[in-house]
Design an enzyme around this catalytic site. Structure first.
Site, PDB file in Angstrom:
ATOM      1  N   GLU A 172       0.807  -1.359   0.013  1.00 43.84           N
ATOM      2  CA  GLU A 172      -0.030   0.048  -0.062  1.00 43.84           C
ATOM      3  C   GLU A 172       0.875   1.434   0.000  1.00 43.84           C
ATOM      4  O   GLU A 172       0.844   1.917   0.825  1.00 43.84           O
ATOM      5  CB  GLU A 172      -0.974   0.166   1.361  1.00 43.84           C
ATOM      6  N   GLU A 377      -5.212  -8.750   1.092  1.00 45.69           N
ATOM      7  CA  GLU A 377      -5.922  -8.371   2.312  1.00 45.69           C
ATOM      8  C   GLU A 377      -7.497  -8.215   2.068  1.00 45.69           C
ATOM      9  O   GLU A 377      -7.806  -7.287   1.079  1.00 45.69           O
ATOM     10  CB  GLU A 377      -5.311  -7.344   3.006  1.00 45.69           C
TER      11      GLU A 377
HETATM   12  C1  GBH Z   1      -4.354  -2.046   5.666  1.00 48.09           C
HETATM   13  O1  GBH Z   1      -4.577  -0.661   5.298  1.00 48.09           O
HETATM   14  C2  GBH Z   1      -2.909  -2.256   6.095  1.00 48.09           C
HETATM   15  O2  GBH Z   1      -2.130  -2.985   5.007  1.00 48.09           O
HETATM   16  C3  GBH Z   1      -2.836  -3.028   7.227  1.00 48.09           C
HETATM   17  O3  GBH Z   1      -1.761  -2.948   7.724  1.00 48.09           O
HETATM   18  C4  GBH Z   1      -4.069  -2.498   8.174  1.00 48.09           C
HETATM   19  O4  GBH Z   1      -4.011  -3.179   9.414  1.00 48.09           O
HETATM   20  C5  GBH Z   1      -5.472  -3.006   7.536  1.00 48.09           C
HETATM   21  O5  GBH Z   1      -5.380  -2.621   6.275  1.00 48.09           O
HETATM   22  C6  GBH Z   1      -6.467  -2.572   8.093  1.00 48.09           C
HETATM   23  O6  GBH Z   1      -6.608  -1.162   8.303  1.00 48.09           O
HETATM   24  O7  GBH Z   1     -11.991   6.704   3.825  1.00 48.09           O
HETATM   25  O8  GBH Z   1     -13.614   5.071   3.049  1.00 48.09           O
HETATM   26  O9  GBH Z   1     -11.968   5.849   1.639  1.00 48.09           O
HETATM   27  C7  GBH Z   1      -5.955  -0.427   4.687  1.00 48.09           C
HETATM   28  C8  GBH Z   1      -5.788   1.345   4.847  1.00 48.09           C
HETATM   29  C9  GBH Z   1      -8.278   1.441   4.555  1.00 48.09           C
HETATM   30  C10 GBH Z   1      -6.741   3.116   3.706  1.00 48.09           C
HETATM   31  C11 GBH Z   1      -9.507   2.155   3.851  1.00 48.09           C
HETATM   32  C12 GBH Z   1      -7.819   3.525   2.890  1.00 48.09           C
HETATM   33  C13 GBH Z   1     -10.029   4.002   2.550  1.00 48.09           C
HETATM   34  C14 GBH Z   1     -11.291   4.253   3.369  1.00 48.09           C
HETATM   35  N1  GBH Z   1      -6.942   1.697   3.951  1.00 48.09           N
HETATM   36  N2  GBH Z   1      -9.091   3.484   3.537  1.00 48.09           N
HETATM   37  S1  GBH Z   1     -12.300   5.716   2.857  1.00 48.09           S
END
Ligand code: GBH
Length: 471
Positions: A172, A377
């Site tokens: 990511e 994931e």
């Molecule tokens: C992942 O990040 C990571 O790889 C992991 O380490 C982490 O623990 C896991 O997911 C859970 O968080 O505001 O509606 O557009 C995910 C991070 C989550 C970033 C969703 C972008 C978009 C939500 N992402 N987010 S929104």
């Protein structure tokens, strides 16, 4: 089988990889042991006000000491593969220079332990724990960090490249660049839009240089990959198409462009022209970044809904991260706003939209027809309740997983070359800015005793891995 887990009739083919995922900083702990240097997440989490409750990664799940017990859990769950990350500051405590043998030994033991148990090792080189020394020299905003990453990739490639099933360069890079350098809710907590875009490029460059280094150093026959967190976009209002175009460019095409097509999208360069002139992109960089990969990793949790800002309403925060002065959207801050999405939601406040996973897989397959894909994931945080008998009846998590596996299966049936699926996460762990408050594990961790207890979702997943039938 368990009567609650009636067979859906959906079967995953024998070669389809069923796994689970973690990341080094989120589970290992042992922050000062065996020569590990500090990372940006050590610094950030030890800075008051940055992480919920002042939580740090000092102990986390103590996986560094309990890894054998965790391997036994993986056997119990019937995992085909385990996706983990290597902590750069264990390998090179200052991000440069000779390898720390104790750090390499830890991952060597882990990989051997996986292979002895018939579990494929899927190793990510960078899941956000940049050595602090490299941040002190400019971090991902400067080119030398990408060059240092190539040396790190050579070291781990030489040490482990005879035994790894799949190498993943970055997890990511969207989060590393925009949350770390733009929005500031992730380490290193900088709020500099131009630095965020420079970080985008230097992470892309690190991916390319890292692939070259891994390919040169690995003596086995590993697959090579990168993991991106795609934003599946919904637009509302008159400017819906323009709003989704802008966010798609920043979030998705800023990475798929150079990595899979060999160029940055013209509209991205135009949208961000007031922030940077992109002069950090040098001749030859795009050829380095644009290399074939065996599999594209996809992290998917929820959708994102946007509209053009009408100039009147209060601009909405994004991503559930605490309010900060920064923006995750250089050049589109004040142009696009993020719209609250209807539920149901997980404990993160993220909406549950399994149909968007199918849509994403079909869309990527249409854009890149020859590119094998892997869900690296997917999973959910819920407020788990420990029952009187100690069991955790996490029915919402089972439902979330079942619906997303169903979506993946539909994509498979539609002809998408989807190679596998990794549940996030094996263990409850350090959920970045939320510390230990948010639990994604299919195995519960008691953060006082560090005891592991498989949740009902783990039992459900075990049935899937054992039968290949989706319960
Ligand atoms: C992942 O990040 C990571 O790889 C992991 O380490 C982490 O623990 C896991 O997911 C859970 O968080 O505001 O509606 O557009 C995910 C991070 C989550 C970033 C969703 C972008 C978009 C939500 N992402 N987010 S929104």
């Amino acid at each position: 089988g368990n009567p609650d887990h009636r067979d859906s009739g959906l079967v995953f083919p024998p070669g389809f990889v069923l796994g689970s995922a973690t990341a080094a900083f989120q589970i290992e702990g042992a922050a000062d042991e065996d020569g590990r240097g500090p990372s940006i997440w050590d610094t950030f989490s030890h800075t008051p006000g940055k992480v919920w409750n002042g939580d740090t990664g000092d102990v986390a799940c103590d996986h560094y000491h309990r890894w054998e017990q965790d391997l036994d859990l993986m056997v119990d769950l019937g995992l085909d593969a385990y996706r983990f990350s290597i902590a750069w500051p264990r390998i090179q405590p200052t991000g440069r220079g000779p390898a720390n043998p104790a750090g390499l030994d830890f991952y060597g033991r882990l990989v051997d332990g996986l292979l002895e148990r018939g579990i494929k090792p899927v190793a990510t080189l960078y899941h956000w724990d940049l050595p602090q020394t490299l941040e002190d020299e400019g971090g991902w905003a400067v080119r030398s960090t990408a060059e240092a990453f190539a040396d790190y990739a050579t070291i781990v490639g030489e040490a482990l490249g005879d035994r790894i099933d799949t190498w993943t360069t970055l997890n990511e890079p969207w989060c590393s660049a925009y949350l770390g350098y733009g929005q500031g809710g992730h380490a290193p907590g900088r709020t500099e839009p131009a630095a965020a875009l420079a970080a985008v490029h230097h992470l892309n460059l690190a991916h390319g240089l890292g692939l070259q280094a891994l390919r040169a150093a690995s003596t086995g026959d590993p697959d090579y990959s990168v993991t991106l967190n795609f934003h599946v976009l919904r637009g509302v209002g008159d400017g819906a198409a323009e709003a989704t175009r802008r966010i798609d460019a920043l979030a998705n095409r800023a990475f798929t462009g150079p990595m899979l097509r060999g160029s940055y999208p013209e509209d991205l360069l135009a949208d961000t022209a007031s922030v940077t002139d992109w002069s950090f992109v040098r001749d030859g960089d795009l050829a380095t970044v644009h290399q074939p990969i065996d599999v594209l990793g996809i992290n998917y949790y929820s959708t994102t809904t946007v509209q053009l800002w009408d100039g009147r309403s209060e601009r909405q925060g994004h991503d559930g991260h605490k309010a900060s002065a920064g923006t995750a959207w250089p050049g589109s801050d004040g142009v696009v706003e993020f719209v609250a999405q209807p539920g149901p939601h997980t404990a993160m406040g993220w909406n549950i939209a399994p149909e968007a996973l199918e849509e994403l897989l079909l869309d990527l397959h249409a854009q890149f027809p020859d590119q094998p894909l892997m869900v690296t994931e997917n999973g959910a945080a819920f407020d788990d309740v420990v029952g009187p008998d100690g069991s955790i009846a996490d029915v919402e998590r089972i439902d979330y997983l079942r619906r997303h596996f169903t979506a993946a299966h539909r994509a498979l049936e539609a002809g998408v070359d989807l190679r596998g699926y990794f549940v996030w996460s094996l263990l409850d762990n350090f959920e970045w800015g939320y510390g230990y408050a948010k639990r994604f594990g299919i195995v519960r961790v008691d953060f006082d005793t560090l005891e592991r207890t498989p949740k009902d979702s783990a039992t459900w997943f075990r049935e899937l891995t054992a039968t290949r039938h989706l319960p």
